[in-house]
Each structure stands twice: as C-alpha cells, then as structure tokens.
Design a protein around this motif. Structure first.
Motif, PDB file in Angstrom:
ATOM      1  N   PHE A   8      42.925  34.610  44.622  1.00 23.38           N
ATOM      2  CA  PHE A   8      41.567  34.235  44.285  1.00 23.38           C
ATOM      3  C   PHE A   8      40.981  33.345  45.373  1.00 23.38           C
ATOM      4  O   PHE A   8      41.698  32.604  46.041  1.00 23.38           O
ATOM      5  CB  PHE A   8      41.526  33.479  42.948  1.00 23.38           C
ATOM      6  CG  PHE A   8      41.918  34.300  41.768  1.00 23.38           C
ATOM      7  CD1 PHE A   8      41.091  35.305  41.305  1.00 23.38           C
ATOM      8  CD2 PHE A   8      43.118  34.070  41.113  1.00 23.38           C
ATOM      9  CE1 PHE A   8      41.444  36.067  40.211  1.00 23.38           C
ATOM     10  CE2 PHE A   8      43.487  34.832  40.013  1.00 23.38           C
ATOM     11  CZ  PHE A   8      42.640  35.840  39.564  1.00 23.38           C
ATOM     12  N   GLN A  59      36.723  36.008  42.939  1.00 22.80           N
ATOM     13  CA  GLN A  59      36.591  34.579  42.749  1.00 22.80           C
ATOM     14  C   GLN A  59      37.412  34.131  41.548  1.00 22.80           C
ATOM     15  O   GLN A  59      37.511  34.833  40.548  1.00 22.80           O
ATOM     16  CB  GLN A  59      35.124  34.194  42.556  1.00 22.80           C
ATOM     17  CG  GLN A  59      34.283  34.444  43.793  1.00 22.80           C
ATOM     18  CD  GLN A  59      32.873  33.958  43.611  1.00 22.80           C
ATOM     19  OE1 GLN A  59      32.444  33.682  42.504  1.00 22.80           O
ATOM     20  NE2 GLN A  59      32.159  33.846  44.705  1.00 22.80           N
ATOM     21  N   LYS A  60      37.991  32.957  41.672  1.00 20.30           N
ATOM     22  CA  LYS A  60      38.828  32.441  40.605  1.00 20.30           C
ATOM     23  C   LYS A  60      37.984  32.067  39.396  1.00 20.30           C
ATOM     24  O   LYS A  60      37.012  31.335  39.528  1.00 20.30           O
ATOM     25  CB  LYS A  60      39.599  31.214  41.096  1.00 20.30           C
ATOM     26  CG  LYS A  60      40.705  30.783  40.142  1.00 20.30           C
ATOM     27  CD  LYS A  60      41.624  29.799  40.822  1.00 20.30           C
ATOM     28  CE  LYS A  60      42.834  29.504  39.956  1.00 20.30           C
ATOM     29  NZ  LYS A  60      43.820  28.667  40.634  1.00 20.30           N
ATOM     30  N   LYS A  68      43.219  37.205  35.113  1.00 21.10           N
ATOM     31  CA  LYS A  68      44.049  36.950  36.287  1.00 21.10           C
ATOM     32  C   LYS A  68      45.051  38.073  36.512  1.00 21.10           C
ATOM     33  O   LYS A  68      45.251  38.530  37.634  1.00 21.10           O
ATOM     34  CB  LYS A  68      44.793  35.616  36.127  1.00 21.10           C
ATOM     35  CG  LYS A  68      43.969  34.390  36.435  1.00 21.10           C
ATOM     36  CD  LYS A  68      44.864  33.159  36.433  1.00 21.10           C
ATOM     37  CE  LYS A  68      44.112  31.923  36.841  1.00 21.10           C
ATOM     38  NZ  LYS A  68      44.986  30.742  36.924  1.00 21.10           N
ATOM     39  N   ALA A 121      43.128  41.769  44.109  1.00 20.41           N
ATOM     40  CA  ALA A 121      42.888  40.737  45.115  1.00 20.41           C
ATOM     41  C   ALA A 121      43.864  40.854  46.268  1.00 20.41           C
ATOM     42  O   ALA A 121      43.496  40.743  47.435  1.00 20.41           O
ATOM     43  CB  ALA A 121      42.988  39.353  44.477  1.00 20.41           C
TER      44      ALA A 121
END
Length: 226
Positions: A55, A186-187, A203, A210
């Motif tokens: 991320f 993006q986290k 996640k 990712a």
C-alpha cells in the motif's frame, strides 16, 4: 522446478520492494521519452512510500526515516530464503536464481543511489527526515549487496554490467507515468471498530494486486516471464 523458481524469485523480489521510498524525476522525463503533459506533471517529483503490504502511504503523514528502518528486515529475510533454496534445490536452479536476484539487487542499488543523489534538485521542499529515508534506503541496499556477495557470489560474476546507465534503469519507471495517482493501491484507513473487518478483507483482496502492480508496472519486473 519451474514452480519453485518462480516462487523464490517472486518472494525475494517482493521483499526487495517492501518498505520503499522513491519518486519519478521530472528532470528525466525526456530521457524516458515522456511528454510533459498536465497529467504527467501532476505525478512527478513527488515522494511515494510503499509499505510492507504494497500500500502507498502519504509521506506528509509518515515519519519516513523511521518507516524505512524496517526495510532491512525484508532484505535479511531474503538471505535466509536463498540459503533455504540452495539447500533444497539443484545447483543449476540455484545459479539461475542468483543471476536473476543479482540483477535486481544491482538495479535497485543503482536506482536508490541516483534518487538519493538527485532528490535535492528534483524535490525542492523535501524534508530532512525524507532525505534521511532515501539515504538509509541506499545504505541498506549497499549493505545487502555486500552480504549477498559474501555469502553466495560476486554479483559481477553473474551480472557483468554492474555499472548500469541511467536510461536503462529509469526506463523501468516509464509505465507508471501518468498512472501514479490512479492505479496505486492506497492504504485504507479506519475511524471506527465497525470498519475493521471490512478493511481486513480489503487488504487481503488488494495485496496481490498491489504487489503485481509494483513489480510489473513500476519496475518492469514480471517474474512469470523471467
């Protein structure tokens, strides 16, 4: 054997990129044959931090110097992974892994040195903390190369062109411009307990995406095609 080769190369390469800091230099857009469109300019000369899960983090909200310290853990883990692969696989397979891994280490060492040396010119408002992170990243790669050489081989033996030219290395960054703001993962952030399960699931779903984007789009690495 093919599956094992792909697996060790993927694992060690991903570890090289975990916890990283980099930027796309505007000064080298011409060298990468990229036109300075409005969309492109929005993406260049901006620091990007990538965490251990792939991320991106906002450098303004992160202590970059502290963030980059954990990078060494993943580089050290690669030494252990290579030792294990050596003990459980053929000599030919291990030599192939050393060659490919050595190429990547040399490339990232050169790139990290270049970014560290030129960041003051490319990013005028860079903080002391961020400069420290770039410097530490380069030092970690340099130390990792020395350890790799000591324990397994001289990289120059498996990768003769150790003095890579800027165009060769930075051309691997071309696919990300001007996709940076659109395609990086993006986290996710949470402001309440009720969102934790959702974020945990998110996640898991995005980690592979990712990692693959980081390796293929940013640095031009495709393990399955090696």
């Amino acid at each position: 054997m093919k599956g094992k080769l792909e697996q060790i190369l993927h694992e060690t390469t991903v570890n090289l990129f975990k916890v990283s800091i980099f930027y796309i230099p505007e000064s080298l857009l011409g060298l990468m044959n990229i036109q300075k469109t409005k969309e492109v300019i929005e993406d260049v000369n901006k620091l990007i931090l990538i965490d251990k899960d792939g991320f991106t983090l906002n450098p303004e909200d992160t202590k970059a110097g502290l963030f980059i310290l954990s990078k060494k853990l993943f580089l050290d883990e690669n030494i252990i992974l290579l030792y294990d692969f050596k003990e459980n696989n053929s000599k030919g397979g291990f030599e192939y892994v050393l060659e490919k891994y050595g190429e990547m280490v040399n490339s990232l060492l050169y790139l990290s040195e270049w970014l560290n040396s030129h960041v003051q010119d490319d990013i005028l408002n860079i903080s002391t903390d961020q400069k420290t992170a770039l410097k530490l990243q380069h030092q970690f790669f340099l130390s990792h190369k020395h350890e790799f050489e000591k324990k397994f081989c001289k990289i120059s033996q498996v990768f003769p062109n150790s003095k890579l030219n800027t165009k060769t290395i930075l051309s691997n960054l071309k696919p990300i411009v001007p996709k940076l703001n659109k395609q990086f993962v993006q986290k996710p952030t949470s402001k309440g307990l009720e969102r934790r399960e959702h974020i945990k699931k998110l996640k898991v779903e995005t980690r592979a995406k990712a990692e693959n984007y980081l390796l293929e789009a940013v640095f031009g690495v495709n393990i399955t095609k090696s």
